[in-house]
Design a protein around this motif. Structure first.
Motif, mmCIF file in Angstrom:
data_model
loop_
_atom_site.group_PDB
_atom_site.id
_atom_site.type_symbol
_atom_site.label_atom_id
_atom_site.label_comp_id
_atom_site.label_asym_id
_atom_site.label_seq_id
_atom_site.Cartn_x
_atom_site.Cartn_y
_atom_site.Cartn_z
ATOM 1 N N UNK A 174 0.840 -1.017 0.095
ATOM 2 C CA UNK A 174 0.028 -0.195 -0.102
ATOM 3 C C UNK A 174 0.961 1.305 -0.082
ATOM 4 N N UNK A 175 1.833 1.263 0.741
ATOM 5 C CA UNK A 175 2.814 2.307 0.987
ATOM 6 C C UNK A 175 3.391 2.701 -0.575
ATOM 7 N N UNK A 176 3.782 1.678 -1.335
ATOM 8 C CA UNK A 176 4.220 2.113 -2.674
ATOM 9 C C UNK A 176 3.303 2.593 -3.612
ATOM 10 N N UNK A 177 2.097 2.000 -3.484
ATOM 11 C CA UNK A 177 0.885 2.455 -4.210
ATOM 12 C C UNK A 177 0.486 4.076 -3.936
ATOM 13 N N UNK A 178 0.901 4.256 -2.512
ATOM 14 C CA UNK A 178 0.591 5.615 -2.545
ATOM 15 C C UNK A 178 1.512 6.730 -2.780
ATOM 16 N N UNK A 179 2.574 6.298 -3.303
ATOM 17 C CA UNK A 179 3.562 7.052 -4.014
ATOM 18 C C UNK A 179 3.258 7.224 -5.349
ATOM 19 N N UNK A 180 2.545 6.638 -6.009
ATOM 20 C CA UNK A 180 1.771 6.816 -7.190
ATOM 21 C C UNK A 180 1.109 8.375 -7.512
ATOM 22 N N UNK A 181 0.846 9.049 -8.365
ATOM 23 C CA UNK A 181 0.189 10.072 -8.653
ATOM 24 C C UNK A 181 -1.018 9.853 -8.778
ATOM 25 N N UNK A 182 -2.142 10.703 -8.400
ATOM 26 C CA UNK A 182 -3.585 10.355 -8.490
ATOM 27 C C UNK A 182 -3.924 11.505 -9.682
ATOM 28 N N UNK A 183 -3.097 12.258 -9.860
ATOM 29 C CA UNK A 183 -3.352 13.304 -10.978
ATOM 30 C C UNK A 183 -3.365 12.558 -12.377
ATOM 31 N N UNK A 184 -4.365 12.584 -13.204
ATOM 32 C CA UNK A 184 -4.183 11.611 -14.253
ATOM 33 C C UNK A 184 -3.337 12.106 -15.292
ATOM 34 N N UNK A 185 -2.951 13.212 -15.442
ATOM 35 C CA UNK A 185 -2.005 13.726 -16.535
ATOM 36 C C UNK A 185 -0.497 13.131 -16.054
ATOM 37 N N UNK A 186 -0.035 13.408 -14.636
ATOM 38 C CA UNK A 186 1.005 12.959 -13.798
ATOM 39 C C UNK A 186 1.272 11.481 -13.939
#
Length: 314
Positions: A174-186
Motif C-alpha cells: 500500500x505504501x508503494x501504491x500511495x507514492x503513485x500520482x492520482x493526477x491523471x496527467x502525471x
C-alpha cells in the motif's frame, strides 16, 4: 533495484523517472509485450509470477480508433441493454467516475498479510468448440516476503518468497501504491515512462495500466479512477464491437491497437469487470515453437480480500 525504490523515484518531484529506472522499466515492458505477442509463457523466468502475476494475454481485435459507435443492435440483441453512441474515451471516463463513487471497503493491507483472489475464467475456441471454465484462487504475499500459493487452470503452484533483487510490478504494498500520482496527467506520464506521446509509449502506457488494474492489490483512494482517466487520454484507444457476457452482465470493451488485451466494463453501470484476451497453446514442432489452438479467454475477478494466512478466504 527493488520496486519500492523504483516507484519512489518515479513519484519524486525531480522531473520524472531517473535514467536507470526508465531504462529498467522500459526493458521489462518491451520484453513483456514481445513475450505476450508470441503467446508463450516465458520458459526462462523473464515473465514469472513475480513480475506480472503470470499474465498470459495475447491479442484482441477491435474497430475504429477512438471513433464513436453504437454498441448494440435492437433487432439482433433484444435482451441487451442499449448503449447510446459513445466513444472509448467516454467509457473510460464514466468508469473512472463510477470508481470514485463506489470506493473500496477493503482494509489497508499490512506487509505481512495476503491478497486472496478468486477469478473466473471462460475459454472458447476461436473456430468454435466446447467452452471451458475454471475458478482460480490465489494467496499472494502483499510484500513478497512470504511464500504464495496459486491455483491456475486446475493446477496448484507454491511460489517461494521474492528474491532480494527481484522486481515486483505493479507493486502490491500500500505504501508503494500511495507514492503513485492520482493526477491523471502525471500518472499518464509515469505510465509512458516519461517518454511523451507516441504509438510505442502509448502502447506501453496501456500495458502498464492493464497490469495496474489487473491486481491483486488494494488501491489507495483515487488511484484506480486516475488510471482510467489517464488511459482515456490515449489518442488511439478504441471500442470493441463484440458483446461479452460476464456472469450475466453485458460488457463493453476498450482496447488499443496491437495491444494484446481488452478492458471490460459493465454496459449500464461502467463497473470494471475484467479483461478479455486472445491466446493460443504453444506446441513444439520440429524443434520450433508454434502457436496452435487459438481461443478467446475472459477473466473476471469475483472476490478480493485481505487475509492473514494461506487458505483463509475472509
Amino acid at each position: 533495484m527493488d520496486e519500492l525504490t523504483l516507484v519512489r523515484e518515479w513519484g519524486a518531484d525531480q522531473g520524472g523517472p531517473s535514467g536507470r529506472s526508465r531504462a529498467a522499466a522500459r526493458s521489462r515492458l518491451e520484453a513483456a509485450m514481445a513475450e505476450e505477442s508470441r503467446g508463450v509463457a516465458s520458459r526462462e523466468g523473464t515473465l514469472s509470477r513475480r513480475l506480472v502475476f503470470r499474465t498470459a494475454f495475447v491479442g484482441v481485435t477491435a474497430a475504429a480508433v477512438g471513433a464513436a459507435v453504437v454498441m448494440a443492435d435492437d433487432d439482433e440483441k433484444e435482451n441487451t441493454p442499449r448503449l447510446s453512441t459513445v466513444s472509448a474515451m467516454e467509457v473510460l471516463r464514466r468508469a473512472a467516475d463510477r470508481s470514485r463513487s463506489v470506493g473500496s471497503e477493503l482494509p489497508v493491507p499490512r506487509d505481512d498479510q495476503y491478497f486472496y483472489t478468486r477469478t473466473h475464467i471462460t475459454r472458447t475456441p476461436v473456430k468454435g468448440g466446447q467452452t471451458r471454465t475454471w475458478t482460480n484462487e490465489a494467496w499472494i504475499s502483499v510484500d513478497g516476503s512470504r511464500p504464495s500459493r496459486r491455483e491456475e487452470y486446475g493446477k496448484v503452484h507454491n511460489d517461494p518468497p521474492l528474491g532480494e533483487h527481484e522486481v515486483l510490478w505493479p507493486p502490491t504494498t500500500y505504501s508503494a501504491l500511495q507514492e503513485m500520482p492520482t493526477d491523471p496527467d502525471k500518472l499518464l506520464d509515469l505510465l509512458r515512462l516519461g517518454q511523451g506521446s507516441s504509438p510505442q509509449s502509448d502502447r506501453m502506457a496501456f500495458f502498464e495500466g492493464c497490469m495496474l488494474l489487473k491486481g491483486p492489490r488494494v488501491m489507495p483512494p483515487g488511484l484506480q479512477a486516475a488510471a482510467l482517466d489517464a488511459l482515456s487520454k490515449l489518442p488511439r484507444i478504441r471500442l470493441n464491437h463484440d458483446d461479452v457476457d460476464i456472469a450475466g452482465r453485458g460488457a463493453v470493451g476498450v482496447s488499443y491497437p496491437e495491444a494484446d488485451f481488452t478492458f471490460l466494463f459493465d454496459r449500464e453501470t461502467y463497473d470494471y469487470l475484467g479483461q478479455r484476451v486472445k491466446g493460443s497453446v504453444p506446441k513444439k514442432v520440429n524443434g520450433e515453437w508454434k502457436q496452435t489452438g487459438w481461443y478467446y479467454e475472459t477473466r473476471s475477478l469475483r472476490d478480493l480480500q485481505v487475509v492473514d494466512r494461506i487458505g483463509q478466504r475472509r
